[in-house]
Each structure stands twice: as C-alpha cells, then as structure tokens.
Design a protein around this motif. Sequence first.
Motif, PDB file in Angstrom:
ATOM      1  N   GLN A  46       0.889  -1.280   0.023  1.00  0.00           N
ATOM      2  CA  GLN A  46       0.169   0.100   0.017  1.00  0.00           C
ATOM      3  C   GLN A  46       0.838   1.352   0.131  1.00  0.00           C
ATOM      4  O   GLN A  46       0.369   2.355  -0.695  1.00  0.00           O
ATOM      5  N   SER A  47       1.896   1.232   0.839  1.00  0.00           N
ATOM      6  CA  SER A  47       2.695   2.266   0.997  1.00  0.00           C
ATOM      7  C   SER A  47       3.581   2.777  -0.386  1.00  0.00           C
ATOM      8  O   SER A  47       3.934   3.911  -0.668  1.00  0.00           O
ATOM      9  N   GLN A  48       3.580   1.852  -1.384  1.00  0.00           N
ATOM     10  CA  GLN A  48       4.038   2.090  -2.735  1.00  0.00           C
ATOM     11  C   GLN A  48       3.271   2.336  -3.855  1.00  0.00           C
ATOM     12  O   GLN A  48       3.559   2.645  -4.804  1.00  0.00           O
ATOM     13  N   LEU A  49       2.118   1.942  -3.547  1.00  0.00           N
ATOM     14  CA  LEU A  49       1.030   1.712  -4.713  1.00  0.00           C
ATOM     15  C   LEU A  49       0.640   3.212  -4.977  1.00  0.00           C
ATOM     16  O   LEU A  49      -0.007   3.709  -3.992  1.00  0.00           O
ATOM     17  N   LEU A  50       0.684   3.334  -6.296  1.00  0.00           N
ATOM     18  CA  LEU A  50       0.004   4.991  -6.739  1.00  0.00           C
ATOM     19  C   LEU A  50      -1.452   4.744  -6.736  1.00  0.00           C
ATOM     20  O   LEU A  50      -1.919   3.657  -6.986  1.00  0.00           O
ATOM     21  N   SER A  51      -2.238   5.882  -6.462  1.00  0.00           N
ATOM     22  CA  SER A  51      -3.636   5.850  -6.633  1.00  0.00           C
ATOM     23  C   SER A  51      -3.975   7.200  -7.653  1.00  0.00           C
ATOM     24  O   SER A  51      -3.191   8.048  -7.627  1.00  0.00           O
ATOM     25  N   PRO A  52      -4.940   6.638  -8.213  1.00  0.00           N
ATOM     26  CA  PRO A  52      -5.976   5.531  -8.214  1.00  0.00           C
ATOM     27  C   PRO A  52      -5.352   4.360  -9.056  1.00  0.00           C
ATOM     28  O   PRO A  52      -4.486   4.763  -9.994  1.00  0.00           O
ATOM     29  N   SER A  53      -5.394   3.203  -8.781  1.00  0.00           N
ATOM     30  CA  SER A  53      -5.058   2.103  -9.516  1.00  0.00           C
ATOM     31  C   SER A  53      -6.053   0.937  -9.316  1.00  0.00           C
ATOM     32  O   SER A  53      -6.994   0.736  -8.425  1.00  0.00           O
ATOM     33  N   LEU A  54      -6.010   0.005 -10.417  1.00  0.00           N
ATOM     34  CA  LEU A  54      -6.810  -0.969 -10.766  1.00  0.00           C
ATOM     35  C   LEU A  54      -6.446  -2.079 -10.314  1.00  0.00           C
ATOM     36  O   LEU A  54      -5.047  -2.693 -10.202  1.00  0.00           O
ATOM     37  N   VAL A  55      -7.063  -2.850  -8.995  1.00  0.00           N
ATOM     38  CA  VAL A  55      -6.492  -4.037  -8.329  1.00  0.00           C
ATOM     39  C   VAL A  55      -7.437  -5.340  -8.740  1.00  0.00           C
ATOM     40  O   VAL A  55      -8.611  -4.938  -8.464  1.00  0.00           O
ATOM     41  N   VAL A  56      -6.907  -6.508  -8.982  1.00  0.00           N
ATOM     42  CA  VAL A  56      -7.820  -7.477  -9.396  1.00  0.00           C
ATOM     43  C   VAL A  56      -7.447  -8.698  -8.177  1.00  0.00           C
ATOM     44  O   VAL A  56      -6.203  -8.950  -8.446  1.00  0.00           O
ATOM     45  N   PHE A  57      -8.486  -9.203  -7.742  1.00  0.00           N
ATOM     46  CA  PHE A  57      -8.134 -10.276  -6.543  1.00  0.00           C
ATOM     47  C   PHE A  57      -8.490 -11.700  -7.183  1.00  0.00           C
ATOM     48  O   PHE A  57      -9.557 -11.997  -7.368  1.00  0.00           O
ATOM     49  N   ILE A  58      -7.459 -12.130  -7.506  1.00  0.00           N
ATOM     50  CA  ILE A  58      -7.756 -13.621  -8.381  1.00  0.00           C
ATOM     51  C   ILE A  58      -8.489 -14.657  -7.713  1.00  0.00           C
ATOM     52  O   ILE A  58      -9.240 -15.235  -8.554  1.00  0.00           O
ATOM     53  N   ASP A  59      -8.554 -14.779  -6.287  1.00  0.00           N
ATOM     54  CA  ASP A  59      -9.391 -15.972  -5.694  1.00  0.00           C
ATOM     55  C   ASP A  59     -10.662 -15.465  -6.018  1.00  0.00           C
ATOM     56  O   ASP A  59     -11.611 -16.487  -6.387  1.00  0.00           O
ATOM     57  N   GLN A  60     -11.007 -14.413  -5.958  1.00  0.00           N
ATOM     58  CA  GLN A  60     -12.428 -13.782  -6.296  1.00  0.00           C
ATOM     59  C   GLN A  60     -12.872 -14.124  -8.107  1.00  0.00           C
ATOM     60  O   GLN A  60     -13.948 -14.720  -8.155  1.00  0.00           O
ATOM     61  N   VAL A  61     -12.080 -13.828  -8.748  1.00  0.00           N
ATOM     62  CA  VAL A  61     -12.062 -14.213 -10.219  1.00  0.00           C
ATOM     63  C   VAL A  61     -12.300 -15.812 -10.304  1.00  0.00           C
ATOM     64  O   VAL A  61     -13.232 -16.203 -11.108  1.00  0.00           O
ATOM     65  N   ARG A  62     -11.608 -16.515  -9.576  1.00  0.00           N
ATOM     66  CA  ARG A  62     -11.581 -17.999  -9.903  1.00  0.00           C
ATOM     67  C   ARG A  62     -13.013 -18.380  -9.366  1.00  0.00           C
ATOM     68  O   ARG A  62     -13.785 -19.146  -9.867  1.00  0.00           O
ATOM     69  N   ALA A  63     -13.399 -17.788  -7.893  1.00  0.00           N
ATOM     70  CA  ALA A  63     -14.932 -18.308  -7.524  1.00  0.00           C
ATOM     71  C   ALA A  63     -15.755 -17.714  -8.516  1.00  0.00           C
ATOM     72  O   ALA A  63     -17.092 -18.521  -8.580  1.00  0.00           O
TER      73      ALA A  63
END
Length: 411
Positions: A46-63
């Motif tokens: 989080q401290s390095q991630l520029l905002s705004p940015s798109l974040v994709v959570f792979i477990d949720q994709v698979r589910a």
Amino acid sequence: MRATLARKRDWVGAAWTIRLGKIPSTPMAPFAHLDHSDYALAPELQSQLLSPSLVVFIDQVRANIRRVIECAGGDSDRWRVHLKTTKIPAIWDELLNAGVRHFKCATVRETAELLTLLDEREISGDVLLAYPLVGPGLDYLGRLAVAHGSQRVSVLCEDEERIGSIPAALEIFIDLNSGMDRTGVPVADRETILACARAAQGRLRGLHHYDGHLHAADMDLRRQEIFEGYDRLVALVGDLNAQGIEVDEVITAGTPAFLSALEYTPLRKLQGARHRVSPGTVVFHDARSQVENPGLGLAPAALVFSRVVSQPRRGQITLDAGSKALAAEAGDPAAHALGHPEWTALSPSEEHLPVDLGGGPAPERGSACLLIPRHVCPTVNLAEEALLVESDGSHSVVRVSARAHDLFAPG
C-alpha cells in the motif's frame, strides 16, 4: 480463502463472503452484506502503490468463474464468455483453466490478444467478434483468422449484401435485434433473416440474440419479458430449419438475462443447435450487477484503490478516483467503498470523487480504500496496468493489453 491471513496483513475494505438471506434491500448499499475478509493489501505494498489504480483479486475471479459454470449445470460449454469486461490475458488464463473454450469479443484488439493467447497455450478456441465490423477492421479480422488458422473466428452480420465482402476465413452469425434497437435484424423480419442465412450458407454459424435491455428490477417481470423474446427466437429457429437452414448455435443473454436464459427449457432442446449464454461482467462483478442479480453469489473482483485527498466540508471527503479512473457513464453512485456502506459517492469530476460520509467519522487524509465500480467494464478499460493479488499476498503487475482500440491495423 484463509482467515489466517488476517494475522499477516492489514485490511482494506470488507469481504466478499455472502451471508445468504441478507441481500441488501436498497441499491444504495448493495455490498452491506459482505464480511471483513480477503481484500487485503500488505502495508508495504500500500505504501508504494500509486492511486488511483486497478486491483484484481484472483481468488474472487476464480470463485466467480466456478459459480457461473455451476449455474450452467457444471457445463462450461454453455458459456460463451464476453471478454469486453476483463481485457487482461492473465484473467483469460483462468477461464481457459476452467475449461471455457467459447468467447465473445467487442473489439479487434481483444480478438487479436485472445487468438495469440490461445495459440501460445496450444488450445483450439472459438471466437466471435460480436460487432458488425465495417471498413479496414473487417479485413484485419480476416487476416487474423488466417494467421491463427487453428482457431474458429466469426463475426456478426445483418445485411445479405455485405456478406460477400466478409473475408472467406471468417464464419458468420446473423445479428438479431431482440428489441434493444442497437444493431441487428428485427426477429420478425423473416425475409431479411432468411436472405442473410442463404447468402452465408457454408459459413453460417448461427444466431446472435443479445437482450441486454431487459433488466427490470422485478425479477418475475424480467423473466417474463425475456421468455417472451425467447419464444419468438425459438420459433425463428424452427422456421429456418423448415427452410432447410441449419443453425449450429444460438447465443443469448448478457449478465442481466443469463439466469433466465439457462432456465428456459426450449433453448436446451433446439433441433441441431447449441444454446450458449454470453455474460462477461460476471467474471469481475460490479455494483450494478449485484443489484440486478442479488442472489447470484458473485464477488467483486476488480476494484479501484483510492486515497482520501481532501476533507472540503464536515461530513464529506474527496477521493482521488475521478471519472478518468472510474467509469461514470452508468450514473451515480459511480462506486461503493468496500467496508463503508454508509458512504455515498457523489458525482465525480475528472480526478476527484466526492463522498458523503452518511454521518460516519471522517478518515484521515491519505487513508486508503477500495472502490467497487458501478460499471466495471469501462472502468477496466480506463486502466493501462492492473495489480493482480493472490490470497497469500503475492502480487504481480500486468498490462491491460486488450483495452482501447488500435489506430491502424498492423502490417
């Protein structure tokens, strides 16, 4: 999903685990039923991630993928997934891993990216560019079909006079106007449909019947309207069969209609034809789809990471995710803050999203949150890169390589 992760990582937002029977009664808080869980980003990340940015959570994709296939009776062959939502080959890998082999694309760029992936994985796929292409894009698609000869590639057509100009390497679906009045031949116009079918003989794959305009809030009314359209569609297939026209496939149903389409028995019993549904938003899910299909059991998977940049007045904050990071064409609220059902996003400007706190405490400037888009498909298209996050906290950065459009065809 592993609860032990809570001891290792800080949490942003709330969970995607669904508590059955607690579906929100108002579209203002469609994710109030979610538990605190696996939308976690490590503090150092989080401290390095520029905002705004798109974040994709792979477990949720698979589910989500598993859930849609489950809705189709466990048969991945009934799903011709639309890739207009995801636009990331790494996500398409998950679909391929689940056995999905039939696809819809909205642009030539999406098609080119998918064909390259299929060849790289030595998988034979079936790709429909679900658009009535004209101009050099049609020729480019034909060259792609030749270059990727192990793949089936098709295109939509609604005009018999144009069929002769469609490159020989492409197969053809007749585009039907289901009442949406966007593209296609009206279902009742048997003369034009029959003329197109005869002109496409030898290359005719089937019929494309997109009913995305049917999304009444009353589920019984929606199902009735959808079924009435399918009654007309099934009658059309019968009429074509009676004229000696073989229909190999019938494609229906985006996200609002696909559950009803799967329930409609006559589509499963078409003579010689395979019926497939074609939702795409379901892979990432979004707030609009949650309201339209509240009991489906999908998880938001593609979120926008944002930070508080201002507290302009009591009871209101401003986030740094405006309309250049978050699609706003579907209306307000453009997003919902995960874990903050009391917040209401107001109309965004280009780089700012004002939020009414609903009487809750104001977070500090610089505080992070995750936003669930109201409409995820164009939100993904706004991002050049995405952060893919696994449940163990590992992550990677990928290009959203199928976004936007090419200026000229390569070569």
